[in-house]
Design a protein around this motif. Sequence first.
Motif, PDB file in Angstrom:
ATOM      1  N   ARG A  13     -46.045 -12.473   1.039  1.00 51.99           N
ATOM      2  CA  ARG A  13     -47.358 -11.871   1.293  1.00 51.99           C
ATOM      3  C   ARG A  13     -48.409 -12.952   1.548  1.00 51.99           C
ATOM      4  NH1 ARG A  13     -45.547  -8.355  -2.817  1.00 51.99           N
ATOM      5  NH2 ARG A  13     -46.736  -9.471  -4.394  1.00 51.99           N
ATOM      6  N   PHE A  14     -48.343 -14.043   0.789  1.00 50.62           N
ATOM      7  CA  PHE A  14     -49.281 -15.158   0.972  1.00 50.62           C
ATOM      8  C   PHE A  14     -49.134 -15.756   2.379  1.00 50.62           C
ATOM      9  CE2 PHE A  14     -50.228 -19.709   0.832  1.00 50.62           C
ATOM     10  CZ  PHE A  14     -51.567 -19.668   0.447  1.00 50.62           C
ATOM     11  N   ALA A  15     -47.898 -16.001   2.794  1.00 53.00           N
ATOM     12  CA  ALA A  15     -47.657 -16.572   4.121  1.00 53.00           C
ATOM     13  C   ALA A  15     -48.170 -15.631   5.214  1.00 53.00           C
ATOM     14  CB  ALA A  15     -46.173 -16.865   4.314  1.00 53.00           C
ATOM     15  N   ALA A  16     -47.974 -14.334   5.036  1.00 49.50           N
ATOM     16  CA  ALA A  16     -48.466 -13.357   6.020  1.00 49.50           C
ATOM     17  C   ALA A  16     -49.990 -13.386   6.087  1.00 49.50           C
ATOM     18  CB  ALA A  16     -47.960 -11.952   5.664  1.00 49.50           C
ATOM     19  N   ARG A  17     -50.653 -13.521   4.920  1.00 47.40           N
ATOM     20  CA  ARG A  17     -52.122 -13.599   4.902  1.00 47.40           C
ATOM     21  C   ARG A  17     -52.613 -14.861   5.617  1.00 47.40           C
ATOM     22  NH1 ARG A  17     -51.485 -11.963  -0.510  1.00 47.40           N
ATOM     23  NH2 ARG A  17     -51.932 -14.074  -1.239  1.00 47.40           N
ATOM     24  N   VAL A  18     -51.967 -15.983   5.364  1.00 43.57           N
ATOM     25  CA  VAL A  18     -52.358 -17.237   6.015  1.00 43.57           C
ATOM     26  C   VAL A  18     -52.221 -17.101   7.523  1.00 43.57           C
ATOM     27  CG1 VAL A  18     -51.731 -19.666   6.340  1.00 43.57           C
ATOM     28  CG2 VAL A  18     -51.889 -18.714   4.034  1.00 43.57           C
ATOM     29  N   ALA A  32     -44.149 -19.293   9.982  1.00 42.80           N
ATOM     30  CA  ALA A  32     -44.039 -19.722   8.588  1.00 42.80           C
ATOM     31  C   ALA A  32     -42.662 -19.385   8.050  1.00 42.80           C
ATOM     32  CB  ALA A  32     -45.107 -19.039   7.731  1.00 42.80           C
ATOM     33  N   GLY A  33     -42.171 -20.268   7.193  1.00 43.51           N
ATOM     34  CA  GLY A  33     -40.916 -20.039   6.506  1.00 43.51           C
ATOM     35  C   GLY A  33     -41.143 -20.071   5.016  1.00 43.51           C
ATOM     36  N   VAL A  34     -40.503 -19.177   4.302  1.00 40.92           N
ATOM     37  CA  VAL A  34     -40.608 -19.104   2.848  1.00 40.92           C
ATOM     38  C   VAL A  34     -39.200 -19.239   2.279  1.00 40.92           C
ATOM     39  CG1 VAL A  34     -41.229 -17.642   0.882  1.00 40.92           C
ATOM     40  CG2 VAL A  34     -42.664 -17.649   2.935  1.00 40.92           C
ATOM     41  N   LEU A  54     -40.339 -15.905   8.457  1.00 46.01           N
ATOM     42  CA  LEU A  54     -38.964 -15.732   8.022  1.00 46.01           C
ATOM     43  C   LEU A  54     -38.831 -16.203   6.584  1.00 46.01           C
ATOM     44  CD1 LEU A  54     -36.015 -15.012   8.615  1.00 46.01           C
ATOM     45  CD2 LEU A  54     -35.726 -17.327   9.546  1.00 46.01           C
ATOM     46  N   GLY A  55     -38.376 -15.306   5.743  1.00 48.22           N
ATOM     47  CA  GLY A  55     -38.135 -15.636   4.344  1.00 48.22           C
ATOM     48  C   GLY A  55     -36.650 -15.674   4.061  1.00 48.22           C
ATOM     49  N   ILE A  56     -36.238 -16.688   3.329  1.00 47.01           N
ATOM     50  CA  ILE A  56     -34.844 -16.804   2.913  1.00 47.01           C
ATOM     51  C   ILE A  56     -34.833 -16.546   1.410  1.00 47.01           C
ATOM     52  CG2 ILE A  56     -32.798 -18.271   2.854  1.00 47.01           C
ATOM     53  CD1 ILE A  56     -34.012 -17.643   5.713  1.00 47.01           C
TER      54      ILE A  56
END
Length: 187
Positions: A13-18, A32-34, A54-56
């Motif tokens: 959610r943080f990466a999406a907000r950024v 962004a990658g998480v 993309l989140g792993i």
Amino acid sequence: IELPYDAFDEAMRFAARVRRRVFESVGLTVSAGVASGKMIAKIASDSCKPDGLLGIPFGDEATFLAPLPVGRLWGIGPKTQAKISRYGIATIGDVAALDEAALHELFGSWGEQVGDLARGVDRRRVDPERETKSISSEETFEYDVRDEKPMIDALREQTRDVVRKLEREALYAQTVGVKIKLRDFTT
């Protein structure tokens, strides 16, 4: 680092907000990658360019990395890649499957760390205060550019920008590189 699922979800959610704030503020897309480690997050970010997230999830790192070319692994440059390809090693999964003795034979004292990275274990911490190792300037054109004049003009401006940064830091350049990314995102 072992984090509960809700921490991963919050990081997403943080990466999406950024990404959203950057686009709303300056009109640029951000990828962004998480992930649980910085190498995996970087590879994830690179994998979803030009405008993705993309989140792993924790525990899926090795599965995500396994099919990728071995050159995507941190620290594996063209020379090492050529050397290990003679042993049939082409993917990160090939490296992950090696036992301790083979890792040591191929990579020397660095073998254990390479094996861990290939299996998705990255213990390196993110250090926002680390010493600057490179200074750069990048320009992303809104449209594909075929005429060399805008590219040369941008290169001149980027050169001036890098020189100003070097002067501000009282540094000298040892190596100068030019990176060009093509339509299919090959560099």
